[in-house]
Design a protein around this motif. Sequence first.
Motif, short mmCIF file in Angstrom:
data_model
loop_
_atom_site.label_atom_id
_atom_site.label_comp_id
_atom_site.label_asym_id
_atom_site.label_seq_id
_atom_site.Cartn_x
_atom_site.Cartn_y
_atom_site.Cartn_z
N GLU A 156 -0.09 69.86 27.57
CA GLU A 156 0.66 69.98 26.07
C GLU A 156 2.67 69.75 26.47
OE1 GLU A 156 0.23 73.43 23.97
OE2 GLU A 156 -2.10 73.14 23.43
N HIS A 157 3.15 68.97 26.55
CA HIS A 157 4.22 69.07 26.29
C HIS A 157 5.36 67.79 25.94
CE1 HIS A 157 8.14 68.70 29.74
NE2 HIS A 157 7.97 67.00 29.98
N SER A 158 6.38 68.33 26.14
CA SER A 158 6.97 66.74 24.51
C SER A 158 8.54 66.57 25.34
CB SER A 158 7.07 67.52 23.36
OG SER A 158 8.34 68.25 23.43
N PRO A 159 9.29 65.66 24.79
CA PRO A 159 9.98 65.01 25.20
C PRO A 159 11.23 66.52 24.58
CG PRO A 159 9.83 63.97 23.80
CD PRO A 159 8.37 64.75 23.81
N LEU A 160 10.60 67.29 23.69
CA LEU A 160 11.54 68.61 24.29
C LEU A 160 11.09 69.71 24.96
CD1 LEU A 160 13.15 68.61 19.88
CD2 LEU A 160 13.83 67.16 21.66
N ASP A 161 10.45 69.62 25.77
CA ASP A 161 10.05 70.52 27.27
C ASP A 161 10.76 70.10 27.65
OD1 ASP A 161 8.24 72.07 24.97
OD2 ASP A 161 6.49 70.97 25.44
N TRP A 162 12.23 69.51 28.02
CA TRP A 162 12.62 69.49 29.48
C TRP A 162 14.25 70.02 28.71
CZ3 TRP A 162 11.13 67.37 34.41
CH2 TRP A 162 11.92 66.83 35.11
N THR A 163 14.99 70.42 29.35
CA THR A 163 16.14 70.83 29.49
C THR A 163 16.76 71.05 30.58
OG1 THR A 163 15.23 72.61 27.92
CG2 THR A 163 17.99 72.58 28.42
N PRO A 164 17.84 70.25 30.86
CA PRO A 164 18.05 69.48 31.09
C PRO A 164 19.57 70.41 31.90
CG PRO A 164 18.23 67.33 30.37
CD PRO A 164 17.94 68.67 29.61
N GLU A 165 20.39 70.64 32.82
CA GLU A 165 21.59 71.59 32.92
C GLU A 165 21.69 72.88 32.56
OE1 GLU A 165 25.10 69.21 31.66
OE2 GLU A 165 24.12 67.42 32.05
N VAL A 166 21.25 73.22 32.97
CA VAL A 166 20.93 74.69 32.41
C VAL A 166 20.52 75.64 33.48
CG1 VAL A 166 18.51 76.35 32.09
CG2 VAL A 166 18.13 74.40 31.42
N ASP A 179 19.05 71.30 37.47
CA ASP A 179 18.91 70.31 36.73
C ASP A 179 18.19 70.07 35.88
OD1 ASP A 179 20.43 68.69 38.78
OD2 ASP A 179 18.83 68.06 40.46
N ALA A 180 17.32 71.48 35.65
CA ALA A 180 16.20 70.37 34.63
C ALA A 180 15.25 71.67 34.26
CB ALA A 180 15.41 68.97 33.95
N VAL A 181 14.93 72.54 33.68
CA VAL A 181 13.82 73.33 33.33
C VAL A 181 12.46 72.93 32.35
CG1 VAL A 181 12.90 75.55 32.11
CG2 VAL A 181 15.18 75.62 33.00
N MET A 182 11.25 72.38 32.98
CA MET A 182 10.29 73.01 32.16
C MET A 182 9.27 73.48 32.05
SD MET A 182 7.56 69.41 33.52
CE MET A 182 7.11 70.47 35.26
N ARG A 196 6.11 76.88 34.01
CA ARG A 196 7.78 76.39 34.30
C ARG A 196 8.11 76.06 35.30
NH1 ARG A 196 5.29 80.65 33.48
NH2 ARG A 196 4.75 80.90 30.79
N ALA A 197 8.77 75.09 35.18
CA ALA A 197 9.88 75.15 36.73
C ALA A 197 11.17 74.27 36.59
CB ALA A 197 8.89 73.17 37.10
N PHE A 198 11.88 75.26 37.25
CA PHE A 198 13.15 75.07 38.06
C PHE A 198 12.82 73.09 38.87
CE2 PHE A 198 13.75 78.89 38.18
CZ PHE A 198 14.43 79.03 36.84
N ILE A 199 13.58 72.36 37.53
CA ILE A 199 13.28 71.06 38.65
C ILE A 199 15.08 70.50 39.18
CG2 ILE A 199 13.83 68.43 37.82
CD1 ILE A 199 11.11 69.82 38.23
N GLU A 200 15.45 70.77 40.56
CA GLU A 200 15.86 70.08 41.49
C GLU A 200 15.45 68.20 41.58
OE1 GLU A 200 19.36 70.49 42.71
OE2 GLU A 200 18.32 72.67 41.22
N VAL A 201 16.56 67.54 41.34
CA VAL A 201 16.83 65.91 41.64
C VAL A 201 17.84 65.19 42.72
CG1 VAL A 201 16.80 63.42 40.84
CG2 VAL A 201 15.56 65.41 39.27
N ASP A 202 17.51 64.87 44.06
CA ASP A 202 17.67 64.66 45.18
C ASP A 202 17.93 63.35 45.31
OD1 ASP A 202 19.51 64.64 47.48
OD2 ASP A 202 17.91 64.48 48.35
N ARG A 203 19.36 62.78 45.29
CA ARG A 203 19.40 61.40 44.98
C ARG A 203 20.02 60.98 46.82
NH1 ARG A 203 22.59 58.81 42.57
NH2 ARG A 203 23.72 60.44 41.81
#
Length: 324
Positions: A156-166, A179-182, A196-203
Motif C-alpha cells: 500500500e503506497h499511493s502517489p500522495l503517500d510521498w510528501t516533498p519538502e517536509v 527532501d520527502a517523507v514517505m 515511514r522514512a525521511f528521504i534525502e536525495v543526493d545529486r
Amino acid sequence: MTTPAEAYETTPATPAEAHVTTPAAPAHAYGRAPSPTEPLPQQLLITLAQHRMATTSQLLQLLRPHASRQTISAPLNTLRRKSLVDYTVLPNSRCTRAWYLTPEGARLTRDHPALRHRPPYPITSATAASLKTPHTLTVVRTHLAFLTDARNRGHEHSPLDWTPEVAHPLGEKENVIADAVMHYTATRGPQRRKLRAFIEVDRTTMSSERLAAKLIDYARLWAHQPQPAPRHRPRPRAATGPGWLRWYPLFPRVLFILTAADRHRLEHRIADLQAMAAQHPLVATMARQVPLGAAVLDDLEEHSPTANVWTPLTGGEPRPWTEL
C-alpha cells in the motif's frame, strides 16, 4: 526481520502518523490514492501540487502506468489552456516537458483535503521552474522507484503517500527539512506493517562532509524536546517528550539515495555517512534505535528498493530498506 520497535508498525494507522509539511501544521493523513471517481485533470492538479513538478512521462507512471502517453498529455494541454498549469522544456532533451502549477492552479488546489495545511509553492515563470527542475525531478524519480515496487508487490503506497519538502522545527527558528517523507504499508497476507522514512536525495552537488552532516540534523530532531511556552508565574516544567511524537509514533528511518556520479565516488560518500554514524556521539546514539541506510538510485531502479541494495549506515551486509 522485524525489530521490536517495528512491531508497532503492524497496527492500524492513527492520526499521529500523518505527514507534517510546515512547522505549525497539525497532524493529518495523506495516505489515500486519488479516487477513480475524481476526473483525471483533477488528479493531475493534485499530483503536481504534491510533487511540485513532474514530466509528462513521470505523471503517466504516477497516475496511469498502463495507459498511453496521450491519456496524460491531452488533459495537461487542456489545463494549460485554462492557465492552471505550465511547463518548461528540459535542456538537452527531445522537447521533454516538466509541468508545474501556475499561481491560479496552486490557488485552486490549496483547499483539497489531501493538500490541506501544505503551503503552496507556485512557480511564476519558466526561469523559476528551471532552477528547481533538476532536484525536484530527481526526487520524483526516486518516488517512482518505490511506487513501482509497491505496485508490483501489492503493498500500500499511493502517489500522495510521498510528501516533498517536509519541515520539522528544532526551535530558535531552525527547521530540519527532509527532501520527502514517505508513508508505506508493507503487506504479507493478513499482516500489515506500517513504515515511514525521511528521504534525502543526493545529486552530488554538495561536499561529502555536508551530506554526512545531515545526519546530525536528524539526530538533533530525534533528541529535540520542545520547551513549554513561558508563563507569568514560574511553574515546574513537565517533560513533554521528543517533538517528533507530535507527528509519528516511531521516528522514521532515514534513507539517503545517491546519484549523478560514478560508482566509486558514490561509495566514498556512503562510507562518509557510515563514519558519521559511528563517530558523532548523538548520531551514534540515534543509530542504535533508528534504521539508517544509503543506496544508489540506479540500483533502486534496476533491482527495486526491496532488493539487497541498501547499505546500513551502522554496518553489515546490503539488504532491503524494509529490513534496515
